[in-house]
Design a protein around this motif. Structure first.
Motif, short mmCIF file in Angstrom:
data_model
loop_
_atom_site.label_atom_id
_atom_site.label_comp_id
_atom_site.label_asym_id
_atom_site.label_seq_id
_atom_site.Cartn_x
_atom_site.Cartn_y
_atom_site.Cartn_z
N ILE A 1 63.82 25.76 69.14
CA ILE A 1 63.55 24.58 69.97
C ILE A 1 64.84 24.15 70.64
O ILE A 1 65.77 23.68 69.98
CB ILE A 1 62.98 23.43 69.12
N ASP A 2 64.91 24.30 71.94
CA ASP A 2 66.08 23.89 72.70
C ASP A 2 66.29 22.39 72.59
O ASP A 2 65.34 21.60 72.63
CB ASP A 2 65.93 24.27 74.17
N GLY A 3 67.55 21.99 72.43
CA GLY A 3 67.89 20.57 72.41
C GLY A 3 67.78 19.90 71.07
O GLY A 3 68.20 18.75 70.91
N LEU A 4 67.20 20.59 70.07
CA LEU A 4 67.03 19.99 68.74
C LEU A 4 68.21 20.43 67.88
O LEU A 4 68.29 21.57 67.43
CB LEU A 4 65.72 20.45 68.13
N THR A 5 69.14 19.51 67.65
CA THR A 5 70.38 19.85 66.94
C THR A 5 70.82 18.71 66.03
O THR A 5 70.42 17.56 66.20
CB THR A 5 71.53 20.16 67.92
N GLY A 6 71.67 19.05 65.08
CA GLY A 6 72.25 18.06 64.19
C GLY A 6 73.56 18.59 63.63
O GLY A 6 73.94 19.74 63.87
N SER A 7 74.27 17.76 62.89
CA SER A 7 75.51 18.19 62.25
C SER A 7 75.72 17.41 60.95
O SER A 7 75.21 16.30 60.80
CB SER A 7 76.72 17.99 63.17
N THR A 8 76.43 18.03 60.03
CA THR A 8 76.81 17.36 58.79
C THR A 8 78.26 17.67 58.48
O THR A 8 78.77 18.72 58.84
CB THR A 8 75.95 17.81 57.59
N THR A 9 78.90 16.74 57.79
CA THR A 9 80.24 16.97 57.24
C THR A 9 80.22 16.57 55.78
O THR A 9 79.75 15.48 55.43
CB THR A 9 81.31 16.16 57.99
N THR B 1 81.42 15.53 43.07
CA THR B 1 81.04 14.40 43.92
C THR B 1 81.53 14.63 45.34
O THR B 1 82.67 15.07 45.55
CB THR B 1 81.59 13.08 43.37
N PHE B 2 80.67 14.31 46.32
CA PHE B 2 80.97 14.52 47.74
C PHE B 2 80.67 13.26 48.54
O PHE B 2 79.75 12.51 48.20
CB PHE B 2 80.10 15.64 48.32
N ASP B 3 81.42 13.05 49.61
CA ASP B 3 81.01 12.15 50.68
C ASP B 3 80.30 12.98 51.73
O ASP B 3 80.62 14.16 51.92
CB ASP B 3 82.23 11.47 51.32
N TYR B 4 79.34 12.38 52.41
CA TYR B 4 78.65 13.11 53.47
C TYR B 4 78.50 12.25 54.72
O TYR B 4 78.49 11.01 54.66
CB TYR B 4 77.27 13.59 53.01
N SER B 5 78.40 12.92 55.84
CA SER B 5 78.10 12.28 57.11
C SER B 5 77.12 13.18 57.85
O SER B 5 77.35 14.39 57.98
CB SER B 5 79.38 12.10 57.95
N VAL B 6 76.00 12.60 58.30
CA VAL B 6 74.95 13.36 58.99
C VAL B 6 74.73 12.73 60.36
O VAL B 6 74.61 11.51 60.47
CB VAL B 6 73.64 13.35 58.19
N SER B 7 74.67 13.57 61.41
CA SER B 7 74.47 13.07 62.78
C SER B 7 73.30 13.79 63.44
O SER B 7 73.14 15.01 63.29
CB SER B 7 75.73 13.27 63.63
N ASN B 8 72.49 13.02 64.16
CA ASN B 8 71.42 13.59 64.98
C ASN B 8 71.97 13.76 66.38
O ASN B 8 72.15 12.79 67.11
CB ASN B 8 70.20 12.66 64.98
N THR B 9 72.27 14.98 66.77
CA THR B 9 72.91 15.27 68.06
C THR B 9 71.92 15.83 69.08
O THR B 9 72.33 16.41 70.09
CB THR B 9 74.06 16.26 67.87
N SER B 10 70.63 15.69 68.84
CA SER B 10 69.61 16.24 69.73
C SER B 10 69.74 15.69 71.15
O SER B 10 70.20 14.57 71.36
CB SER B 10 68.20 15.94 69.20
#
Length: 238
Positions: free
Chosen positions: A51-59, A71-80
């Protein structure tokens, strides 16, 4: 082997290397990696269709190891982006080696489920982190991250005994409430590690552009050698 076959082989090798990702989608962490982080970029697919344009990222950043816990910290982004006009990321997931015995989470994705099916042919994942208290990793609720939003928090992975190193792999996200793509309202995404400050499960390779230049250089070298040998052949013929 003829000169033409040599060129064809060099061109094919350069093309294959240029298409290779910078890292494999796994990362191995131990006590020496506390404070390090790694980032993944995700695509989007449903029913085997990309699906073109459907994207995300995590750190993810390893913040501590204590007893049986990582134990982890996380960051999630919806980049669509276009043609997707709306979507929300409702969960993220991955597998662990060794297998975890339990997990807890805080922040934007504060609910966890172990050993559950992830949709779109992915199958069972060791753990997923969700925006709602549901019975599976498939979704539910109405929260999550919409276009342009970022959510943060922390999670802890617990094991039945202390482990000297932990490998995380097979990273996924779940998209729901998709609009702008006819016939598709939900999908999944697979993550590829784009950068890391820790010890990766795969060996870093040169950037695709450098690989392409390397392939071009090999072709140029072959051409130069051919030009050098041509006069000698003429002289022998004379």
């Amino acid at each position: 082997m003829t000169f033409r076959k040599v060129l064809a082989g060099l061109a094919a090798s350069a093309a294959m290397m240029a298409a290779a990702p910078a890292f494999a989608d796994s990362v191995t962490l131990g006590s020496g990696d506390i404070g390090s982080s790694f980032t993944l970029n995700y695509d989007g697919f449903s029913g085997g269709t990309s699906i073109d344009g459907l994207t995300g990222s995590t750190t993810f950043r390893l913040t501590g190891i204590s007893g049986n816990d990582y134990t982890f910290d996380y960051s999630v982004s919806n980049t669509s982006s276009a043609p997707v006009t709306d979507s929300r990321i409702s969960s993220f997931a991955f597998n662990t080696d060794p297998t975890i015995s339990s997990a807890t989470s805080t922040g934007a994705f504060s609910y966890t489920t172990l050993n559950s099916n992830y949709p779109n042919g992915i199958g069972t994942v060791d753990v997923c982190f969700k925006d709602a208290q549901t019975g599976s990793c498939a979704g539910g609720g109405s929260g999550g991250l919409t276009l342009g939003e970022t959510g943060t928090g922390s999670f802890t992975l617990s094991f039945s005994q202390p482990v000297s190193s932990l490998t995380l792999s097979d990273f996924y996200v779940r998209y729901q409430s998709i609009s702008g793509v006819p016939g598709i309202s939900s999908a999944s995404g697979s993550g590829t590690i784009s950068s890391t400050g820790g010890s990766t499960g795969g060996t870093p390779v040169p950037e695709p552009g450098m690989l392409g230049l390397f392939g071009i250089g090999l072709v140029g070298l072959a051409l130069a050698r051919r030009r050098q040998t041509a006069p000698r052949r003429l002289a022998l013929a004379a």
